[in-house]
Design an enzyme around this catalytic site. Structure first.
Site, PDB file in Angstrom:
ATOM      1  N   CYS A 166      10.250  17.424 -12.109  1.00 29.73           N
ATOM      2  CA  CYS A 166       9.675  18.151 -13.256  1.00 29.73           C
ATOM      3  C   CYS A 166       9.394  19.622 -12.953  1.00 29.73           C
ATOM      4  O   CYS A 166       9.080  20.388 -13.864  1.00 29.73           O
ATOM      5  CB  CYS A 166       8.404  17.450 -13.746  1.00 29.73           C
ATOM      6  SG  CYS A 166       6.982  17.657 -12.653  1.00 29.73           S
ATOM      7  N   CYS A 208       7.567  19.640  -7.575  1.00 24.86           N
ATOM      8  CA  CYS A 208       8.244  18.364  -7.793  1.00 24.86           C
ATOM      9  C   CYS A 208       9.726  18.646  -8.065  1.00 24.86           C
ATOM     10  O   CYS A 208      10.049  19.531  -8.863  1.00 24.86           O
ATOM     11  CB  CYS A 208       7.612  17.659  -8.990  1.00 24.86           C
ATOM     12  SG  CYS A 208       8.520  16.198  -9.520  1.00 24.86           S
ATOM     13  N   HIS A 236       0.824  -1.223   0.000  1.00 22.02           N
ATOM     14  CA  HIS A 236       0.000   0.000   0.000  1.00 22.02           C
ATOM     15  C   HIS A 236       0.854   1.268   0.000  1.00 22.02           C
ATOM     16  O   HIS A 236       0.380   2.340   0.362  1.00 22.02           O
ATOM     17  CB  HIS A 236      -0.957   0.003   1.197  1.00 22.02           C
ATOM     18  CG  HIS A 236      -2.061  -1.021   1.086  1.00 22.02           C
ATOM     19  ND1 HIS A 236      -2.897  -1.359   2.123  1.00 22.02           N
ATOM     20  CD2 HIS A 236      -2.458  -1.784   0.027  1.00 22.02           C
ATOM     21  CE1 HIS A 236      -3.757  -2.279   1.713  1.00 22.02           C
ATOM     22  NE2 HIS A 236      -3.508  -2.558   0.450  1.00 22.02           N
TER      23      HIS A 236
HETATM   24  P1  OAD Z   1      -7.510  -2.611  10.487  1.00 21.79           P
HETATM   25  O1  OAD Z   1      -7.639  -1.392  11.328  1.00 21.79           O
HETATM   26  O2  OAD Z   1      -8.609  -2.932   9.547  1.00 21.79           O
HETATM   27  O3  OAD Z   1      -7.299  -3.883  11.418  1.00 21.79           O
HETATM   28  C1  OAD Z   1      -6.340  -3.884  12.431  1.00 21.79           C
HETATM   29  C2  OAD Z   1      -6.371  -5.249  13.097  1.00 21.79           C
HETATM   30  O4  OAD Z   1      -5.342  -5.251  14.080  1.00 21.79           O
HETATM   31  C3  OAD Z   1      -7.685  -5.590  13.819  1.00 21.79           C
HETATM   32  O5  OAD Z   1      -8.090  -6.895  13.466  1.00 21.79           O
HETATM   33  C4  OAD Z   1      -7.312  -5.513  15.307  1.00 21.79           C
HETATM   34  O6  OAD Z   1      -8.003  -6.473  16.087  1.00 21.79           O
HETATM   35  C5  OAD Z   1      -5.840  -5.834  15.263  1.00 21.79           C
HETATM   36  N1  OAD Z   1      -5.076  -5.242  16.382  1.00 21.79           N
HETATM   37  C6  OAD Z   1      -5.277  -4.062  17.020  1.00 21.79           C
HETATM   38  N2  OAD Z   1      -4.366  -3.869  17.977  1.00 21.79           N
HETATM   39  C7  OAD Z   1      -3.552  -4.956  17.954  1.00 21.79           C
HETATM   40  C8  OAD Z   1      -2.413  -5.361  18.708  1.00 21.79           C
HETATM   41  N3  OAD Z   1      -1.920  -4.609  19.696  1.00 21.79           N
HETATM   42  N4  OAD Z   1      -1.845  -6.556  18.409  1.00 21.79           N
HETATM   43  C9  OAD Z   1      -2.342  -7.328  17.410  1.00 21.79           C
HETATM   44  N5  OAD Z   1      -3.405  -7.004  16.665  1.00 21.79           N
HETATM   45  C10 OAD Z   1      -4.002  -5.826  16.926  1.00 21.79           C
HETATM   46  O7  OAD Z   1      -6.104  -2.482   9.716  1.00 21.79           O
HETATM   47  P2  OAD Z   1      -5.588  -3.288   8.443  1.00 21.79           P
HETATM   48  O8  OAD Z   1      -6.108  -4.674   8.436  1.00 21.79           O
HETATM   49  O9  OAD Z   1      -4.130  -3.066   8.345  1.00 21.79           O
HETATM   50  O10 OAD Z   1      -5.549   0.603   3.429  1.00 21.79           O
HETATM   51  O11 OAD Z   1      -6.289  -2.480   7.273  1.00 21.79           O
HETATM   52  C11 OAD Z   1      -6.068  -2.855   5.939  1.00 21.79           C
HETATM   53  C12 OAD Z   1      -6.060  -1.649   5.060  1.00 21.79           C
HETATM   54  O12 OAD Z   1      -7.264  -0.899   5.267  1.00 21.79           O
HETATM   55  C13 OAD Z   1      -4.975  -0.646   5.367  1.00 21.79           C
HETATM   56  O13 OAD Z   1      -3.750  -0.927   4.729  1.00 21.79           O
HETATM   57  C14 OAD Z   1      -5.534   0.643   4.852  1.00 21.79           C
HETATM   58  C15 OAD Z   1      -6.908   0.492   5.452  1.00 21.79           C
HETATM   59  O14 OAD Z   1      -7.902   1.256   4.925  1.00 21.79           O
HETATM   60  C16 OAD Z   1      -5.559   1.736   2.715  1.00 21.79           C
HETATM   61  O15 OAD Z   1      -5.590   2.831   3.246  1.00 21.79           O
HETATM   62  C17 OAD Z   1      -5.562   1.531   1.229  1.00 21.79           C
END
Ligand code: OAD
Length: 245
Positions: free
Chosen positions: A140, A137, A110
């Protein structure tokens, strides 16, 4: 080194950096409970209000510059070293905490918060400064076209061919700190399982797709990731307690 696995793919999400003080997206108090992702994380939102998007990512840059890796990041760097080149770390995170902890074979699917890309010419460069519409930039010379070098909803994640190849050839797949709600990352477990890999979820709580993992452990990443890595390094397939399935 007593690793039983030949090729390892690790996927990380915001949960691995939560204990380093970087917010997750979908938890209580997560970023998407405070901001509308359509306004700050889509090309359409950027076209409507680039200043708001710049403010959002500039604030996240500041937070990142104050953050330090935690024990989970360090454990994955140790696992990479033990795996001797046979570990690919794929992260959905735009932070640099894996690199700070010593991971090297890492792909930011990402993008990266501390890089800025020029929309018009495509030039990307390391950058820790505030994003503004006035900045030019360095390649450019155009002003107004800079954006964080991250992937927004509706855009194609980076490194997908290489990641697909690695998933198709791995025998261990670890998914750490991700809610499993955003594709294509949420589908990686199925690709790895299809390749015959052992699949493991390490998360604070069961993710959307938890039932597709062969093994699951729940708790804070700074505790369960070092535990799991230690069990791998000491030759076990499993270690510690609370193994499901
Ligand atoms: P999320 O916020 O969707 O999920 C975070 C996960 O981490 C959840 O399942 C929590 O239970 C877990 N969590 C929280 N604290 C924790 C800890 N201390 N130890 C272990 N686990 C923990 O984040 P992502 O799955 O990374 O994309 O989200 C995926 C994508 O959605 C991101 O890359 C971003 C977002 O929108 C873009 O912006 C394109």
């Amino acid at each position: 080194m007593a690793l039983r696995f030949r090729r390892i793919v690790v996927l990380t999400g915001a949960g691995i950096s939560a204990e380093s003080g970087l917010g997750t997206f979908r938890d209580k108090d997560g970023l998407w409970t405070k901001y509308d992702l359509n306004e700050v994380a889509t090309p359409e939102g950027f076209a409507r209000n680039p200043r708001l998007v710049h403010e959002f990512y500039s604030a996240r840059r500041k937070n990142l510059l104050d953050a330090k890796p935690n024990a989970a990041h360090a454990a994955l760097a140790a696992l990479e070293e033990a795996a001797g080149g046979n570990l690919l770390l794929v992260t959905q995170n735009v932070d640099t905490l894996h690199e700070q902890a010593g991971s090297r074979n890492i792909r930011h699917m990402h993008g990266e918060l501390l890089r800025t890309r020029c929309g018009p010419c495509g030039h990307s460069a390391a950058d820790e400064d505030e994003l503004t519409l006035e900045r030019q930039c360095t390649a450019c010379g155009r002003a107004g076209g800079l954006r964080p070098d991250v992937v927004w909803f509706g855009e194609m994640p980076f490194h997908m061919d290489e990641i697909a190849d690695a998933l198709g050839d791995c025998d261990l797949f670890l998914s750490i700190g991700t809610s499993g709600t955003v594709y294509p990352a949420a589908g990686f477990v199925l690709a790895a399982a299809h390749a015959g890999a052992h699949t493991v979820e390490l998360n604070l709580e069961p993710s959307e797709g938890h039932s597709t993992f062969a093994e699951r452990r729940y708790g804070p990443a700074s505790a369960i990731v070092p535990d799991y890595v230690n069990s791998l390094l000491s030759g076990g397939r499993h270690g510690g307690t609370a193994i499901a399935d």
